[in-house]
Design a protein around this motif. Structure first.
Motif, PDB file in Angstrom:
ATOM      1  N   LEU A   1      -4.430  -5.062   3.487  1.00  0.00           N
ATOM      2  CA  LEU A   1      -4.188  -5.718   4.786  1.00  0.00           C
ATOM      3  C   LEU A   1      -2.894  -6.536   4.746  1.00  0.00           C
ATOM      4  N   LYS A   2      -2.644  -7.146   3.606  1.00  0.00           N
ATOM      5  CA  LYS A   2      -1.420  -7.922   3.447  1.00  0.00           C
ATOM      6  C   LYS A   2      -0.187  -7.045   3.628  1.00  0.00           C
ATOM      7  N   ASN A   3      -0.323  -5.795   3.247  1.00  0.00           N
ATOM      8  CA  ASN A   3       0.811  -4.875   3.307  1.00  0.00           C
ATOM      9  C   ASN A   3       0.632  -3.817   4.403  1.00  0.00           C
ATOM     10  N   TYR A   4      -0.131  -4.191   5.408  1.00  0.00           N
ATOM     11  CA  TYR A   4      -0.419  -3.293   6.525  1.00  0.00           C
ATOM     12  C   TYR A   4       0.882  -2.934   7.236  1.00  0.00           C
ATOM     13  N   ALA A   5       1.062  -1.659   7.481  1.00  0.00           N
ATOM     14  CA  ALA A   5       2.301  -1.211   8.130  1.00  0.00           C
ATOM     15  C   ALA A   5       2.128  -1.246   9.645  1.00  0.00           C
ATOM     16  N   GLU A   6       2.859  -2.110  10.292  1.00  0.00           N
ATOM     17  CA  GLU A   6       2.790  -2.183  11.761  1.00  0.00           C
ATOM     18  C   GLU A   6       3.650  -1.094  12.389  1.00  0.00           C
ATOM     19  N   VAL A   7       4.685  -0.685  11.662  1.00  0.00           N
ATOM     20  CA  VAL A   7       5.463   0.489  12.065  1.00  0.00           C
ATOM     21  C   VAL A   7       5.512   1.397  10.846  1.00  0.00           C
ATOM     22  N   GLU A   8       5.842   2.672  11.044  1.00  0.00           N
ATOM     23  CA  GLU A   8       5.894   3.569   9.899  1.00  0.00           C
ATOM     24  C   GLU A   8       7.018   3.113   8.975  1.00  0.00           C
ATOM     25  N   PRO A   9       6.678   2.762   7.725  1.00  0.00           N
ATOM     26  CA  PRO A   9       7.684   2.124   6.875  1.00  0.00           C
ATOM     27  C   PRO A   9       8.933   2.967   6.673  1.00  0.00           C
ATOM     28  N   MET A  10       8.774   4.238   6.384  1.00  0.00           N
ATOM     29  CA  MET A  10       9.952   5.023   6.009  1.00  0.00           C
ATOM     30  C   MET A  10      10.892   5.244   7.182  1.00  0.00           C
TER      31      MET A  10
ATOM     32  N   SER B   1      -0.519   5.548  17.864  1.00  0.00           N
ATOM     33  CA  SER B   1      -1.720   4.711  17.887  1.00  0.00           C
ATOM     34  C   SER B   1      -2.109   4.535  16.431  1.00  0.00           C
ATOM     35  N   LYS B   2      -2.756   3.450  16.125  1.00  0.00           N
ATOM     36  CA  LYS B   2      -3.151   3.222  14.728  1.00  0.00           C
ATOM     37  C   LYS B   2      -4.291   2.216  14.714  1.00  0.00           C
ATOM     38  N   ALA B   3      -5.482   2.720  14.553  1.00  0.00           N
ATOM     39  CA  ALA B   3      -6.660   1.851  14.523  1.00  0.00           C
ATOM     40  C   ALA B   3      -7.134   1.639  13.093  1.00  0.00           C
ATOM     41  N   LEU B   4      -6.195   1.639  12.149  1.00  0.00           N
ATOM     42  CA  LEU B   4      -6.581   1.500  10.739  1.00  0.00           C
ATOM     43  C   LEU B   4      -7.237   0.157  10.462  1.00  0.00           C
TER      44      LEU B   4
ATOM     45  N   ALA C   1      -9.149  -1.498  12.347  1.00  0.00           N
ATOM     46  CA  ALA C   1     -10.561  -1.369  12.747  1.00  0.00           C
ATOM     47  C   ALA C   1     -11.328  -0.510  11.745  1.00  0.00           C
ATOM     48  N   CYS C   2     -10.673   0.494  11.178  1.00  0.00           N
ATOM     49  CA  CYS C   2     -11.331   1.323  10.149  1.00  0.00           C
ATOM     50  C   CYS C   2     -11.676   0.463   8.934  1.00  0.00           C
ATOM     51  N   TYR C   3     -10.710  -0.336   8.491  1.00  0.00           N
ATOM     52  CA  TYR C   3     -10.970  -1.239   7.359  1.00  0.00           C
ATOM     53  C   TYR C   3     -12.161  -2.149   7.669  1.00  0.00           C
ATOM     54  N   GLU C   4     -12.119  -2.753   8.857  1.00  0.00           N
ATOM     55  CA  GLU C   4     -13.154  -3.739   9.209  1.00  0.00           C
ATOM     56  C   GLU C   4     -14.530  -3.095   9.300  1.00  0.00           C
ATOM     57  N   GLN C   5     -14.585  -1.992  10.054  1.00  0.00           N
ATOM     58  CA  GLN C   5     -15.909  -1.377  10.273  1.00  0.00           C
ATOM     59  C   GLN C   5     -16.436  -0.733   8.999  1.00  0.00           C
ATOM     60  N   GLY C   6     -15.542  -0.100   8.232  1.00  0.00           N
ATOM     61  CA  GLY C   6     -15.976   0.522   6.981  1.00  0.00           C
ATOM     62  C   GLY C   6     -16.449  -0.523   5.979  1.00  0.00           C
ATOM     63  N   ALA C   7     -15.664  -1.583   5.857  1.00  0.00           N
ATOM     64  CA  ALA C   7     -16.020  -2.632   4.896  1.00  0.00           C
ATOM     65  C   ALA C   7     -17.345  -3.284   5.273  1.00  0.00           C
ATOM     66  N   ALA C   8     -17.539  -3.503   6.574  1.00  0.00           N
ATOM     67  CA  ALA C   8     -18.786  -4.144   7.012  1.00  0.00           C
ATOM     68  C   ALA C   8     -19.978  -3.247   6.714  1.00  0.00           C
TER      69      ALA C   8
ATOM     70  N   ALA D   1     -10.416   4.582   6.308  1.00  0.00           N
ATOM     71  CA  ALA D   1     -10.670   3.774   5.118  1.00  0.00           C
ATOM     72  C   ALA D   1     -11.964   4.273   4.493  1.00  0.00           C
ATOM     73  N   VAL D   2     -11.899   4.544   3.212  1.00  0.00           N
ATOM     74  CA  VAL D   2     -13.069   5.076   2.520  1.00  0.00           C
ATOM     75  C   VAL D   2     -13.504   4.101   1.428  1.00  0.00           C
ATOM     76  N   PHE D   3     -14.789   3.863   1.380  1.00  0.00           N
ATOM     77  CA  PHE D   3     -15.369   2.949   0.394  1.00  0.00           C
ATOM     78  C   PHE D   3     -16.384   3.739  -0.433  1.00  0.00           C
ATOM     79  N   ALA D   4     -16.310   3.594  -1.740  1.00  0.00           N
ATOM     80  CA  ALA D   4     -17.192   4.377  -2.606  1.00  0.00           C
ATOM     81  C   ALA D   4     -17.865   3.486  -3.638  1.00  0.00           C
ATOM     82  N   GLU D   5     -19.097   3.851  -3.925  1.00  0.00           N
ATOM     83  CA  GLU D   5     -19.817   3.196  -5.030  1.00  0.00           C
ATOM     84  C   GLU D   5     -20.107   4.262  -6.076  1.00  0.00           C
TER      85      GLU D   5
END
Lengths: 351, 753
Positions: B390-399, B406-409, B411-418, B613-617
């Motif tokens: 999140l600290k290094n979240y790209a608000e625009v495409e870096p390169m 559109s970029k709902a990443l 929200a993906c982090y938040e909902q996946g983590a929750a 965002a993918v979370f694995a155990e």
């Protein structure tokens, strides 16, 4: 594929006569043989189909307390026979950890004993293999061999025997009943498979025409029922051969091990009975230290045949774990993931 | 009447009655009952069987084949060899366009990889052809093969992937690394992998004079047709390809490969229909694979955990005779906002079949390395891996600096983590155990895949009986095109899905482009959208220009199509059925065509990607080193979801593939012979059901007004990315052991636990 004769004898005697001729092989379920034929690894002239022979599909308890398993009993039927699983739980667990459900439904007891190695160089007809073609050389020796033998191998052959079923059977002193040209005889399962030496093409003690008609577990084998496990480490949870496996069976009396049985799988050209390890366990308490000592004894002669030194350390740890599990007692039910280190993982639904 | 393209302002269309519904696949019953006709299920009268003989060496040439022995075998009809074969119209070595790859169709005795076709035996039965191939007993002049990532001198290829630059730069990477407070420098290796579709490549080819009937699974009907036409020198309209179902493609059935061409040649040689089906082991060579990579990542971060530089170099391989380069390092272009980024590639040549597109080519290989490295960097900074991302979240495409369409990443982090319960994760590894004493680890990875569009055309029809038809040569590889595209068609035609005859899967239909790049639903969907809009506009013209219609004067954009009626937008009480409109006009049907294509203005302006965002155990046996994944949660934002049920299945499949990438899949090559030693499903391990843990997929709502008219981004490949890294990172978190060679094996952990 190569054209072959197919015969379906009516009696065991006819079968033996038909199979004694050069180029003839027995066909049971064919779960291994047909693949070998399709891959051009085996090119028999004649298939002698024994699946219709009568009387070979029975499981029977003999008067002396032995259990006699007909050679044509399917792996699945044997594993799911409630009395069998209760009396020889490690054998049932090994069966259920082998192959896939579909293969277990077809594969037979006799066929399982005689399945061929899974050495990739044996299956790859472009490679040299002393087992497939005597004297041609062994491309596994300097090849991709992280799964190969660490015990009993020779410069001629470093292949392993892949069976799960045979591992607890050999630990329990199973006996093989053979019908041959000179009538019936029996040998210890431990004597059925040969180590490669200079003749890896000779894999068993069987002579041309010999037909395994039954496997027998002696009366003493039941004595381990409450402390017997099979443990198999593999690279996926089903339909994978063992990297290393072990069967451990203990008879515990008054807190001491009265008798121990231990065998390893996928470490040698035969199911590997570890008698030296059994000896150190006799009469001692089932402690972690004792199991460590047994593990060292079991692998004392092991040496890598290639990129597989890890199998020696893995085998030691599997021995300790299998003995520990056996000492803890046979579970009331075979785990949903039989023989898996993850047997206890909740949510596992697959057998 | 001029064709109307209303795709930019679909005013008269109402979405949602079919799109968005979780319909089960319409071809499911056929498949369950074994009634779906796959290519190899076709048996035209008089058909013969062809079997390829393949090379057992990887480099050299064939010096003899015992053709006489093969021909003597009962049932063998003919043996096709370099000396005895129909002539092709052009040299197959000539690359007539960038999507043509060299193939082996017996043009010479040269052998350039193991399992290369060297002859074809044609016989009355499969068994006879198979034995005939054995009896050829080829002899070779063998040359030493080049094997592995260090096979020879490396070189910088001109492009990677499909025309991507080999190197990309943003800012000053060395300065960024020098200024960094924390640095990592890590090298990761990924193995060769093979597509291993359940259905092997197969063809049934039948010539009738100079016309050619082909049954063959293909992800690109018109590309295949064009290639066949040029190879055999026949007109496009003389060729008919049927490909109603594919038993998986994954990129290996996208472009015409050698074996199906051999099937067509064999049919020509013997003058009868011929079937040629690859054996499983024959799929490890002439039909593409994913190349191995060795990737070095150097990453720097400042004291706050902000990236200062990201340097991603990938070594890969191509074949000795053609060029395809896994664009692995390109994965670092889009995800993390480093002020300095460099990506670069080099390669060596090896004696394998040419590597090709395999599900998420570049993205999958690059992702597992990048996500592992980001995880290592987070640990080096003492930060939670999600907080670091999140600290290094790209608000625009870096390169490129482009804004995202559109970029709902987030929200993906938040909902996946929750959903996963990520907040309870310990920062330190090796902290968690389950009741049975197994080590437990949690890892995550970010998923991304470009939202691509190709070109497609569709034809829409509305009939006087109130039914409609939509025709498009689309491809169902198992992903559900028969269902999802029919849902779009139904909405565009304003009809219930059961009133729409949806035609797909044959080459006589309008070109749907290629089912690849996760772009098929978007591309074919856009064409369907456009064709549907055009045919509705034609119908609306019939009504609104006719004073007898209650819609008279509304204008063709002033009506809405719904439930088989046109309805006046400003007065819903005024409407007329399609049946009545067509009956009064006295026409049997109206038809229109429409196209789908990327919008160059939008692609110039915006970076277009799906995210997740993918979370694995994972659980790891602390003594035995055996690893199993125990649960995974993936949250994905991919624009509009046409069919949530099928999309979920696609994402499940991708996540399982990612898990397989991390823990199971690997083609093992003999380093001396160049032969693949596990070319079968018994030893090339892909997960079985019992390996697959409970999977949870969240589709995060996302509206994208730029990618295409329907707002679809595609979900075919993104599931692999992120997932592989999440599993690898979870293994580290469980054990404290960082394995950088994939798949992670027992021995990698055993001695370090």
């Amino acid at each position: 594929m190569k054209q072959f004769d197919y015969v379906r004898p009516a009696t065991v005697a006819e079968a033996v006569a038909a199979a004694a001729q050069p180029g003839a092989v027995y066909l049971a379920a064919g779960t291994n043989l047909l693949d070998l034929m399709k891959g051009n690894i085996s090119r028999p002239d004649r298939l002698v189909d024994v699946t219709h022979l009568g009387g070979l599909d029975q499981i029977e308890t003999l008067a002396d307390g032995s259990l006699r398993i007909g050679a044509l009993v399917s792996n699945a039927d044997l594993a799911h026979d409630a009395n069998f699983a209760k009396s020889y739980p490690a054998v049932a667990e090994a069966l259920l950890s082998g192959a896939s459900a579909q293969l277990r439904n077809a594969a037979t007891v006799g066929g399982n004993l005689l399945q061929r190695t899974r050495c990739a160089y044996f299956y790859d007809t472009a490679s040299r293999c002393n087992k497939r073609e005597a004297g041609s050389g062994c491309d596994a020796r300097d090849g991709e061999n992280r799964g190969h033998a660490v015990l009993g191998w020779s410069e001629s052959c470093i292949a392993t025997h892949p069976s799960d079923f045979c591992v607890p059977l050999v630990a329990l002193d199973a006996i093989v009943e053979i019908e041959g040209r000179n009538g019936r005889r029996e040998i210890a399962l431990d004597d059925l498979h040969r180590l490669p030496g200079n003749t890896p093409e000779r894999e068993s003690a069987l002579e041309p025409g010999d037909l395994i008609v039954a496997v027998r577990l002696p009366p003493a084998a039941r004595g381990f029922a409450t402390h017997a496990r099979y443990l198999k480490v593999r690279e996926r949870t089903s339909y994978a051969f063992a990297v290393v496996s072990a069967a451990a069976a203990l008879r515990i009396e008054n807190g001491k091990i009265a008798e121990a049985r231990l065998a390893l799988g996928s470490v040698a050209a035969k199911p590997w009975r570890a008698r030296a390890a059994e000896d150190v366990l006799k009469g001692v308490a089932p402690t972690a230290d004792a199991f460590q000592e047994a593990a060292w004894r079991a692998l004392s002669e092991a040496k890598p045949s290639g990129d597989n030194a890890f199998k020696i350390e893995l085998a030691r740890r599997i021995v300790v774990r299998a003995l520990t599990l056996a000492a803890a007692g046979t579970p009331a039910r075979i785990p949903a993931l039989p023989a898996s280190p993850f047997a206890s993982t909740s949510g596992a639904l697959h057998a | 009447m001029p064709e109307l393209n209303l795709s930019s302002t679909p005013a008269h269309l109402r979405h949602g009655s079919n799109i968005g519904q979780p319909l089960t696949r319409r071809d499911g019953i056929l498949k369950v009952k074994g009634q779906a006709t796959y290519a190899a299920d076709n048996h035209p009268p008089g058909m013969l069987f062809a079997v390829m003989a393949v090379s057992s060496i990887a480099h050299g040439r064939v010096i003899s084949l015992d053709v006489a022995a093969a021909k003597r075998h009962p049932g063998v009809v003919d043996v096709m060899t370099p000396d005895h074969k129909p002539q092709l119209a052009i040299d197959p070595e000539i690359k007539t366009n960038p999507f043509v790859f060299r193939m082996e169709v017996l043009q010479s005795n040269e052998v350039r990889y193991a399992n290369q076709p060297i002859a074809v035996v044609i016989a009355e039965t499969l068994e006879a052809a198979t034995e005939g191939a054995v009896l050829l007993a080829p002899r070779y002049e063998t040359l030493p093969p080049l094997v592995g990532l260090d096979a020879g001198e490396s070189y910088v290829p001109p492009v990677v992937g499909v025309g991507n630059p080999t190197e990309n730069h943003l800012g000053d990477v060395e300065a960024g690394l020098a200024a960094a407070e924390k640095q990592i420098d890590a090298t990761y290796e990924t193995p060769p992998q093979y597509h291993n579709a359940m259905e092997p490549h197969a063809i049934v080819a039948a010539w009738n004079g100079d016309s050619l009937q082909i049954d063959m699974p293909t992800q690109g009907l018109m590309l295949s047709l064009a290639r066949v036409a040029e190879l055999f020198g026949i007109a496009h309209d003389k060729i008919h390809i049927r490909s109603p179902f594919l038993g998986g493609g994954f990129g290996s059935k996208g472009l015409m490969a050698g074996p199906p061409v051999l099937g067509i040649m064999a049919a020509k040689l013997v003058g009868k229909p011929v079937k040629l089906v690859l054996r499983r082991e024959q799929m490890y060579g002439p039909v593409g694979h994913r190349a191995p990579t060795r990737q070095r990542l150097r990453i720097g971060a400042d004291g706050e955990g902000r990236l200062t530089a990201l340097d991603h170099h990938a070594r890969t391989v191509s074949s000795a005779f053609d060029d395809f380069y896994e664009p692995a390092a390109d994965a670092s272009h889009t995800l993390y906002a480093a002020p300095a980024i460099r990506t670069s590639h080099d390669a060596v040549r090896v004696h394998t079949g040419t590597p090709l597109f395999m599900r998420a080519p570049g993205e999958a290989t690059g992702s597992i390395a990048l996500e592992s490295a980001i995880d290592e960097m987070a640990w080096a900074c003492g930060m939670d891996p999600l907080a670091f991302r999140l600290k290094n979240y790209a608000e625009v495409e870096p390169m490129t600096g482009k804004p995202f369409s559109s970029k709902a990443l987030r929200a993906c982090y938040e909902q996946g983590a929750a959903r996963f319960g990520w907040s309870k994760r310990s920062l330190q590894p090796q902290q968690m155990r389950d009741d049975a004493g197994l080590l437990v680890g949690w890892g995550m990875g970010t998923a991304t895949f470009p939202a691509l569009m190709f070109q497609a055309e569709a034809r829409a029809v509305l009939r006087r009986d109130g039914s409609g038809a939509m025709e498009i040569g689309a491809h169902d590889m198992g992903q559900g095109a028969w269902t999802a595209l029919a849902q779009i068609a139904a909405d565009e035609l304003g009809l219930d899905i059961d009133r729409v005859e949806f035609k797909a899967g044959t080459s006589d239909l309008p070109d749907a482009g290629i089912a690849g790049g996760s772009a098929h639903t978007a591309t074919a969907g856009a064409a369907i959208h456009s064709a549907g809009a055009a045919v509705i506009a034609k119908l609306a013209d019939l009504a609104t220009n006719d004073e007898r219609s209650p819609l008279f004067g509304a204008g063709n954009a002033g009506v809405v199509a719904r439930d088989g009626r046109l309805i006046r937008r400003d007065d819903e009480s005024r409407s007329e059925s399609y049946v009545d409109i067509l009956a009064r006009a006295g026409v049997a049907e109206v038809e229109a065509r429409g196209t789908g294509a990327p919008n160059p203005a939008a692609t110039e302006e915006y970076a277009m990607h799906a995210h997740g965002a993918v979370f694995a155990e994972v659980k790891v046996d602390p003594e035995l080193g055996q690893i199993r994944v125990s649960r995974m949660v993936g949250a994905f934002a991919a624009g509009r979801i046409v069919n949530p049920h099928l999309v979920k299945s696609q994402l499940f499949g991708g996540m399982i593939w990612g898990m397989s990438f991390a823990l199971h899949e690997e083609a093992i090559t003999d380093r001396r012979s160049g032969r693949i030693m596990n070319a079968n499903l018994g030893e090339y391990h892909i997960p079985v059901n019992a390996d697959v843990p409970p999977l949870d997929v969240i589709t995060v709502e996302e509206h994208d007004p730029h990618v295409n008219a329907l707002g679809i981004k595609g979900v075919g490949e993104i599931g692999i990315t992120g997932s592989a890294g999440a599993v690898a990172n979870a293994v580290w978190h469980a054990t404290g052991v960082r394995v950088r060679r994939f798949p992670i094996r027992i021995e990698d952990l055993l001695t370090q636990l």
